[in-house]
Design an enzyme around this catalytic site. Structure first.
Site, mmCIF file in Angstrom:
data_model
loop_
_atom_site.group_PDB
_atom_site.id
_atom_site.type_symbol
_atom_site.label_atom_id
_atom_site.label_comp_id
_atom_site.label_asym_id
_atom_site.label_seq_id
_atom_site.Cartn_x
_atom_site.Cartn_y
_atom_site.Cartn_z
ATOM 1 N N LYS A 156 -2.613 -9.204 13.151
ATOM 2 C CA LYS A 156 -3.180 -9.012 15.055
ATOM 3 C C LYS A 156 -2.478 -7.747 15.831
ATOM 4 O O LYS A 156 -2.263 -6.903 15.312
ATOM 5 C CB LYS A 156 -1.312 -9.892 15.631
ATOM 6 C CG LYS A 156 -1.560 -10.990 14.651
ATOM 7 C CD LYS A 156 -0.205 -12.205 14.569
ATOM 8 C CE LYS A 156 -0.311 -13.158 15.095
ATOM 9 N NZ LYS A 156 0.877 -14.024 14.626
ATOM 10 N N ARG A 210 7.428 2.760 -7.496
ATOM 11 C CA ARG A 210 9.255 4.137 -6.778
ATOM 12 C C ARG A 210 8.992 4.994 -7.446
ATOM 13 O O ARG A 210 10.443 5.524 -7.259
ATOM 14 C CB ARG A 210 9.832 3.062 -5.351
ATOM 15 C CG ARG A 210 8.819 2.022 -4.809
ATOM 16 C CD ARG A 210 9.858 1.630 -3.873
ATOM 17 N NE ARG A 210 8.877 1.545 -2.221
ATOM 18 C CZ ARG A 210 9.317 0.904 -1.089
ATOM 19 N NH1 ARG A 210 10.568 -0.307 -1.420
ATOM 20 N NH2 ARG A 210 9.109 0.765 -0.324
ATOM 21 N N GLY A 267 6.949 0.838 6.749
ATOM 22 C CA GLY A 267 7.882 0.804 8.314
ATOM 23 C C GLY A 267 7.669 2.195 8.570
ATOM 24 O O GLY A 267 7.443 2.273 9.625
ATOM 25 N N GLY A 307 1.944 -1.611 5.632
ATOM 26 C CA GLY A 307 1.902 -2.626 5.500
ATOM 27 C C GLY A 307 0.932 -3.427 4.054
ATOM 28 O O GLY A 307 1.171 -2.215 3.100
HETATM 29 P P1 AMP Z 1 -1.593 -6.685 8.502
HETATM 30 O O1 AMP Z 1 -0.105 -7.382 7.755
HETATM 31 O O2 AMP Z 1 -0.944 -6.938 10.324
HETATM 32 O O3 AMP Z 1 -2.540 -5.830 8.535
HETATM 33 O O4 AMP Z 1 -2.693 -7.804 8.321
HETATM 34 C C1 AMP Z 1 -3.262 -7.586 7.283
HETATM 35 C C2 AMP Z 1 -3.412 -9.095 7.375
HETATM 36 O O5 AMP Z 1 -4.375 -9.480 8.129
HETATM 37 C C3 AMP Z 1 -4.275 -9.582 6.221
HETATM 38 O O6 AMP Z 1 -3.591 -11.122 4.680
HETATM 39 C C4 AMP Z 1 -5.645 -10.420 5.871
HETATM 40 O O7 AMP Z 1 -6.047 -11.113 5.352
HETATM 41 C C5 AMP Z 1 -5.743 -10.227 7.557
HETATM 42 N N1 AMP Z 1 -6.649 -10.519 8.429
HETATM 43 C C6 AMP Z 1 -7.552 -9.362 8.568
HETATM 44 N N2 AMP Z 1 -9.072 -9.886 8.703
HETATM 45 C C7 AMP Z 1 -8.571 -10.935 9.165
HETATM 46 C C8 AMP Z 1 -9.975 -12.540 10.351
HETATM 47 N N3 AMP Z 1 -10.457 -11.762 10.391
HETATM 48 N N4 AMP Z 1 -8.904 -13.385 10.133
HETATM 49 C C9 AMP Z 1 -7.827 -13.699 9.232
HETATM 50 N N5 AMP Z 1 -7.498 -12.863 9.178
HETATM 51 C C10 AMP Z 1 -6.959 -11.357 9.151
#
Ligand code: AMP
Length: 394
Positions: free
Chosen positions: A197, A36, A375, A352
């Site tokens: 999610k 940064r 964000g 993220g």
């Molecule tokens: P996000 O912050 O929503 O982009 O999610 C990232 C996180 O999703 C990472 O820590 C990954 O390990 C997790 N992730 C991705 N695919 C899977 C999966 N099939 N099962 C569990 N965790 C997952």
């Protein structure tokens, strides 16, 4: 979308209030990641070279309107000065006597860092009195903190209404890259939306289906879609309560002519750990969990990339922190990088864990643009107006 840049302003003899994001990580009393700081150097150097006085405004941590010694920007001053290769002065408050005195002592080309703006409650409240106290210190407002632009704070939004304003170099390149990916892209546009999610990415998916031609859904969130279609997901991470929402997104995409690519094969394991025994299947066994997309899915994603002109990517395709469940993310990232290198694809990624996942793949360097804004990048992908950017459009 139009905003002024440094090239539209005359900085000679003027004091520029420059909002930067130097909210850097610390380990063992030292800055542990200079990304940064390095990212804002071009703006500081250019204003300085144009004969302006550079007064830096920034936040550090979340002191919630109070003075918290551990969140003093004094700790960042030396690293900034070293990176810049010239002295950086410091004022113990961002408004009032100490700030005024420090600004008065500056010569053209000098750089001054003011104390954490969030030590004042007026910063996050976007209090007009606080913004006016900041504005009294300078002649021109330069916003170079895209990553803080989703917040309507005094130093990110309020100031833009009080002084002639423009985007700094980093902000301008970020806006340009995002405009090329989503605002005014060359079609076909493909999006990758992965991660844990669906619930955290509903707005994002809702916005994308009407803007892009194809969406690759991956990671844990793909499981929710597969389950909604009646496919077994065993013990996988899955938001079963969002089945109806997932089906609505598929219908909305269909109506908008946006093709959705879900995994056609899956890498499953019985344990959520690195190097757990795993196999490639087309249906998840009851006692297993899906941790990555399989090779046939990767081939389909790569073929889709090859027929696209623009790619926007948020979120990993699997549990990328655990070897070997980073394979699909790595392979697709490498394909996007190769197409970008060959001039066939404009590729923009961010938000993220995306930056960490793409850095791990080793392919990040070849992407057209990787945004380090978390964000703010997500809100941009969601189609939301970013107050800090809107205020610059003025
Ligand atoms: P996000 O912050 O929503 O982009 O999610 C990232 C996180 O999703 C990472 O820590 C990954 O390990 C997790 N992730 C991705 N695919 C899977 C999966 N099939 N099962 C569990 N965790 C997952």
């Amino acid at each position: 979308m139009s905003w002024k840049t440094l090239d539209d302003m005359d900085f000679a003899g003027k004091t520029a209030l420059v909002r930067v994001d130097i909210n850097v990580p610390f380990e063992g009393g030292a800055v542990s990641d200079m990304t940064r700081i390095n990212a804002v150097l071009p703006t500081i150097r250019d204003i300085s070279a144009a004969g302006g006085k550079v007064v830096l405004l920034a936040h550090f941590g979340r002191p919630k309107g109070k003075v918290v010694a551990e969140m003093s920007l004094q700790q960042v001053r030396e690293a900034l000065s070293d990176a810049l290769g010239k002295p950086v002065a410091f004022a113990a408050d961002c408004i009032g006597g100490p700030a005024k005195k420090a600004v008065m002592a500056m010569n053209s080309g000098d750089v001054l860092l003011l104390e954490n703006t969030r030590f004042h409650a007026g910063e996050q409240q976007n209090d007009p009195m606080f913004a006016a106290s900041l504005a009294a210190l300078g002649d021109i407002f330069v916003n170079d903190a895209f990553s803080a632009a989703h917040r309507a704070h005094a130093s990110t939004e309020g100031l833009a209404h009080l002084l002639p304003s423009c985007a700094g170099r980093l902000m301008a390149s970020e806006l340009q890259a995002l405009d090329a990916a989503l605002g005014n892209p060359t079609h076909p546009v493909i999006a990758v939306v992965g991660g844990a999610k669906v619930s955290t990415k509903l707005d994002l998916l809702g916005n994308l289906v009407s803007k892009v031609d194809q969406i690759v859904i991956g990671g844990g969130m793909a499981n929710t879609f597969l389950a909604a279609q009646g496919k077994p997901v065993g013990k996988s991470l899955c938001e079963h309560d969002l089945a109806q929402t997932a089906l609505e997104i598929l219908t909305k995409a269909d109506e908008a002519g946006c093709m959705i690519l879900l995994p056609v094969d899956l890498v499953v394991a019985r344990e959520f750990r690195a190097n757990a025994d795993n196999e490639v299947v087309t249906e998840c066994p009851e006692d297993a969990m899906i941790l990555d997309a399989g090779p046939a899915s990767v081939a389909a994603i790569n073929a889709a990339f090859a027929s696209a002109k623009t790619l926007i990517w948020n979120g990993p395709l699997g549990a990328f922190e655990l070897d070997p469940f980073d394979a699909a993310t790595n392979a697709a990232a490498q394909c996007a990088a190769d197409l970008t290198k060959d001039g066939k694809l404009v590729s923009v990624a961010g938000g993220g864990d995306t930056v960490a996942a793409l850095n791990r793949s080793g392919a990040a360097q070849e992407f057209t643009y990787i945004s380090t804004a978390g964000g703010a990048f997500l809100e941009w992908m969601e189609g939301k107006t970013l107050p800090g950017v809107k205020a610059l459009e003025g």
